[in-house]
Scaffold this active site. Structure first.
Site, PDB file in Angstrom:
ATOM      1  N   PRO A   1       0.783  -1.242   0.000  1.00  0.00           N
ATOM      2  CA  PRO A   1       0.000   0.000   0.000  1.00  0.00           C
ATOM      3  C   PRO A   1       0.815   1.294   0.000  1.00  0.00           C
ATOM      4  O   PRO A   1       1.783   1.428   0.757  1.00  0.00           O
ATOM      5  CB  PRO A   1      -0.822  -0.114   1.291  1.00  0.00           C
ATOM      6  CG  PRO A   1      -0.939  -1.570   1.541  1.00  0.00           C
ATOM      7  CD  PRO A   1       0.323  -2.194   1.013  1.00  0.00           C
ATOM      8  N   ASN A   2       0.377   2.200  -0.831  1.00  0.00           N
ATOM      9  CA  ASN A   2       0.861   3.583  -0.948  1.00  0.00           C
ATOM     10  C   ASN A   2       2.193   3.717  -1.693  1.00  0.00           C
ATOM     11  O   ASN A   2       2.630   4.830  -1.976  1.00  0.00           O
ATOM     12  CB  ASN A   2       0.957   4.261   0.435  1.00  0.00           C
ATOM     13  CG  ASN A   2      -0.402   4.374   1.084  1.00  0.00           C
ATOM     14  OD1 ASN A   2      -1.324   4.937   0.491  1.00  0.00           O
ATOM     15  ND2 ASN A   2      -0.566   3.812   2.260  1.00  0.00           N
TER      16      ASN A   2
ATOM     17  N   ARG B   1       5.552  12.027  -3.050  1.00  0.00           N
ATOM     18  CA  ARG B   1       5.200  12.549  -1.715  1.00  0.00           C
ATOM     19  C   ARG B   1       6.312  12.180  -0.740  1.00  0.00           C
ATOM     20  O   ARG B   1       7.030  11.196  -0.961  1.00  0.00           O
ATOM     21  CB  ARG B   1       3.908  11.905  -1.180  1.00  0.00           C
ATOM     22  CG  ARG B   1       2.705  12.044  -2.068  1.00  0.00           C
ATOM     23  CD  ARG B   1       1.910  13.305  -1.720  1.00  0.00           C
ATOM     24  NE  ARG B   1       0.585  13.288  -2.342  1.00  0.00           N
ATOM     25  CZ  ARG B   1       0.351  13.407  -3.637  1.00  0.00           C
ATOM     26  NH1 ARG B   1       1.361  13.529  -4.469  1.00  0.00           N
ATOM     27  NH2 ARG B   1      -0.888  13.412  -4.100  1.00  0.00           N
TER      28      ARG B   1
ATOM     29  N   TYR C   1      11.319   9.122   1.603  1.00  0.00           N
ATOM     30  CA  TYR C   1      11.357   8.020   0.633  1.00  0.00           C
ATOM     31  C   TYR C   1      12.129   8.347  -0.651  1.00  0.00           C
ATOM     32  O   TYR C   1      12.249   7.485  -1.521  1.00  0.00           O
ATOM     33  CB  TYR C   1       9.927   7.596   0.276  1.00  0.00           C
ATOM     34  CG  TYR C   1       9.161   7.036   1.465  1.00  0.00           C
ATOM     35  CD1 TYR C   1       9.506   5.812   2.022  1.00  0.00           C
ATOM     36  CD2 TYR C   1       8.102   7.745   2.042  1.00  0.00           C
ATOM     37  CE1 TYR C   1       8.822   5.298   3.115  1.00  0.00           C
ATOM     38  CE2 TYR C   1       7.408   7.238   3.136  1.00  0.00           C
ATOM     39  CZ  TYR C   1       7.780   6.016   3.664  1.00  0.00           C
ATOM     40  OH  TYR C   1       7.099   5.503   4.746  1.00  0.00           O
TER      41      TYR C   1
ATOM     42  N   ASN D   1       8.416  -5.495  -0.620  1.00  0.00           N
ATOM     43  CA  ASN D   1       8.220  -4.362   0.281  1.00  0.00           C
ATOM     44  C   ASN D   1       6.719  -4.323   0.547  1.00  0.00           C
ATOM     45  O   ASN D   1       5.950  -3.759  -0.232  1.00  0.00           O
ATOM     46  CB  ASN D   1       8.704  -3.052  -0.327  1.00  0.00           C
ATOM     47  CG  ASN D   1       8.587  -1.900   0.670  1.00  0.00           C
ATOM     48  OD1 ASN D   1       7.998  -2.055   1.744  1.00  0.00           O
ATOM     49  ND2 ASN D   1       9.141  -0.752   0.321  1.00  0.00           N
TER      50      ASN D   1
ATOM     51  N   ALA E   1       2.884  -1.030   4.754  1.00  0.00           N
ATOM     52  CA  ALA E   1       2.185  -1.147   6.047  1.00  0.00           C
ATOM     53  C   ALA E   1       1.755  -2.583   6.354  1.00  0.00           C
ATOM     54  O   ALA E   1       1.635  -2.965   7.521  1.00  0.00           O
ATOM     55  CB  ALA E   1       0.985  -0.209   6.075  1.00  0.00           C
TER      56      ALA E   1
ATOM     57  N   GLU F   1      13.000  -9.487   2.181  1.00  0.00           N
ATOM     58  CA  GLU F   1      12.156  -8.411   2.726  1.00  0.00           C
ATOM     59  C   GLU F   1      12.882  -7.096   2.484  1.00  0.00           C
ATOM     60  O   GLU F   1      14.074  -6.976   2.804  1.00  0.00           O
ATOM     61  CB  GLU F   1      11.939  -8.635   4.226  1.00  0.00           C
ATOM     62  CG  GLU F   1      11.171  -7.491   4.873  1.00  0.00           C
ATOM     63  CD  GLU F   1      10.888  -7.711   6.358  1.00  0.00           C
ATOM     64  OE1 GLU F   1      11.295  -8.755   6.916  1.00  0.00           O
ATOM     65  OE2 GLU F   1      10.255  -6.820   6.952  1.00  0.00           O
TER      66      GLU F   1
ATOM     67  N   HIS G   1      12.834  -2.727   2.705  1.00  0.00           N
ATOM     68  CA  HIS G   1      12.259  -1.454   3.133  1.00  0.00           C
ATOM     69  C   HIS G   1      13.160  -0.320   2.643  1.00  0.00           C
ATOM     70  O   HIS G   1      14.393  -0.426   2.725  1.00  0.00           O
ATOM     71  CB  HIS G   1      12.111  -1.384   4.650  1.00  0.00           C
ATOM     72  CG  HIS G   1      11.189  -2.439   5.162  1.00  0.00           C
ATOM     73  ND1 HIS G   1       9.829  -2.376   4.983  1.00  0.00           N
ATOM     74  CD2 HIS G   1      11.435  -3.612   5.781  1.00  0.00           C
ATOM     75  CE1 HIS G   1       9.282  -3.460   5.480  1.00  0.00           C
ATOM     76  NE2 HIS G   1      10.226  -4.231   5.970  1.00  0.00           N
TER      77      HIS G   1
ATOM     78  N   ARG H   1      12.451   4.217  13.273  1.00  0.00           N
ATOM     79  CA  ARG H   1      11.196   4.987  13.236  1.00  0.00           C
ATOM     80  C   ARG H   1      10.284   4.609  14.411  1.00  0.00           C
ATOM     81  O   ARG H   1      10.753   4.057  15.388  1.00  0.00           O
ATOM     82  CB  ARG H   1      10.542   4.771  11.862  1.00  0.00           C
ATOM     83  CG  ARG H   1      11.461   5.214  10.708  1.00  0.00           C
ATOM     84  CD  ARG H   1      10.851   4.977   9.359  1.00  0.00           C
ATOM     85  NE  ARG H   1       9.651   5.768   9.168  1.00  0.00           N
ATOM     86  CZ  ARG H   1       8.828   5.609   8.124  1.00  0.00           C
ATOM     87  NH1 ARG H   1       9.093   4.697   7.204  1.00  0.00           N
ATOM     88  NH2 ARG H   1       7.752   6.365   8.009  1.00  0.00           N
TER      89      ARG H   1
HETATM   90  O1  CA2 Z   1      10.502   1.896   4.410  1.00  0.00           O
HETATM   91  C1  CA2 Z   1       9.677   1.258   3.761  1.00  0.00           C
HETATM   92  O2  CA2 Z   1       9.863   0.866   2.613  1.00  0.00           O
HETATM   93  C2  CA2 Z   1       8.303   0.958   4.375  1.00  0.00           C
HETATM   94  O3  CA2 Z   1       7.955  -0.378   4.025  1.00  0.00           O
HETATM   95  C3  CA2 Z   1       7.349   1.959   3.751  1.00  0.00           C
HETATM   96  C4  CA2 Z   1       5.936   1.866   4.314  1.00  0.00           C
HETATM   97  C5  CA2 Z   1       5.957   1.926   5.838  1.00  0.00           C
HETATM   98  O4  CA2 Z   1       4.639   1.704   6.339  1.00  0.00           O
HETATM   99  C6  CA2 Z   1       6.891   0.890   6.424  1.00  0.00           C
HETATM  100  O5  CA2 Z   1       6.916   1.047   7.834  1.00  0.00           O
HETATM  101  C7  CA2 Z   1       8.303   1.057   5.888  1.00  0.00           C
HETATM  102  C8  CA2 Z   1       5.065   3.017   3.785  1.00  0.00           C
HETATM  103  C9  CA2 Z   1       4.996   3.084   2.293  1.00  0.00           C
HETATM  104  C10 CA2 Z   1       4.339   4.360   1.898  1.00  0.00           C
HETATM  105  O6  CA2 Z   1       4.854   4.758   0.656  1.00  0.00           O
HETATM  106  C11 CA2 Z   1       4.876   6.068   0.334  1.00  0.00           C
HETATM  107  C12 CA2 Z   1       5.805   6.453  -0.581  1.00  0.00           C
HETATM  108  C13 CA2 Z   1       5.916   7.776  -0.920  1.00  0.00           C
HETATM  109  C14 CA2 Z   1       5.050   8.702  -0.363  1.00  0.00           C
HETATM  110  C15 CA2 Z   1       4.102   8.304   0.551  1.00  0.00           C
HETATM  111  C16 CA2 Z   1       4.013   6.971   0.890  1.00  0.00           C
END
Ligand code: CA2
Length: 150
Positions: free
Chosen positions: A11-12, A19, A24, A75, A78, A99, A101, A108
């Protein structure tokens, strides 16, 4: 014949590069796909990168990978921290699982410190930004070579 490596994104992650660049980076998922395809080529590996905002779709792709992929880089975003269904699906995959990230979740919030995915993962890549994806392809190539050698 060699099967592709699935790079599954949760997701996202479709928002990557658009963003929260301070967290990121500014590389998009389309850029990541290109970097991984190029790195895969170096190792003779085909890459199939996908992204979903739905837990059920993630489970379905993992089921598909059981017969159609040689390795999984995931990846789960969430879903990492919430999805027992994703872990149960991964447990049925016999090949290497990396895995991944983009950030280092352990630096965090404490709710990001627990990962369901870790229980099925062969290896982990985190904290390298979007560059972690091609690095994970390098790691996957090494793991597959090792397995082939027995
Ligand atoms: O660090 C990572 O890759 C995470 O898997 C990213 C997840 C977060 O919930 C994990 O704790 C760590 C969130 C992905 C959201 O992706 C976005 C990317 C750009 C802008 C907004 C959200």
């Amino acid at each position: 014949m060699a099967k592709p490596i699935y790079i599954l994104n949760g997701p996202n992650l479709n928002l990557l590069g658009t963003r929260e660049p301070q967290l990121y980076g500014s590389t998009t998922l389309a850029d990541v796909e290109k970097m991984c395809a190029a790195r895969g080529k170096v190792h003779g590996l085909k890459i199939d990168l996908r992204q979903t905002n739905y837990e059920g779709q993630m489970v379905e792709w993992i089921h598909e990978a059981i017969t159609k992929a040689d390795g999984i880089i995931i990846n789960a975003a969430a879903l990492t921290h919430t999805s027992l269904a994703t872990l149960d699906a991964l447990k049925n995959f016999k090949g290497p699982i990396v895995e991944l990230h983009i950030t280092n979740p352990h630096q965090r919030e404490s709710f990001r410190h627990f990962s369901y995915i870790t229980y099925a993962a062969t290896a982990m890549m985190s904290g390298f930004g979007p560059e972690g994806y091609p690095l994970a392809v390098d790691g996957m190539a090494m793991l597959l070579k090792k397995r082939k050698a027995g």
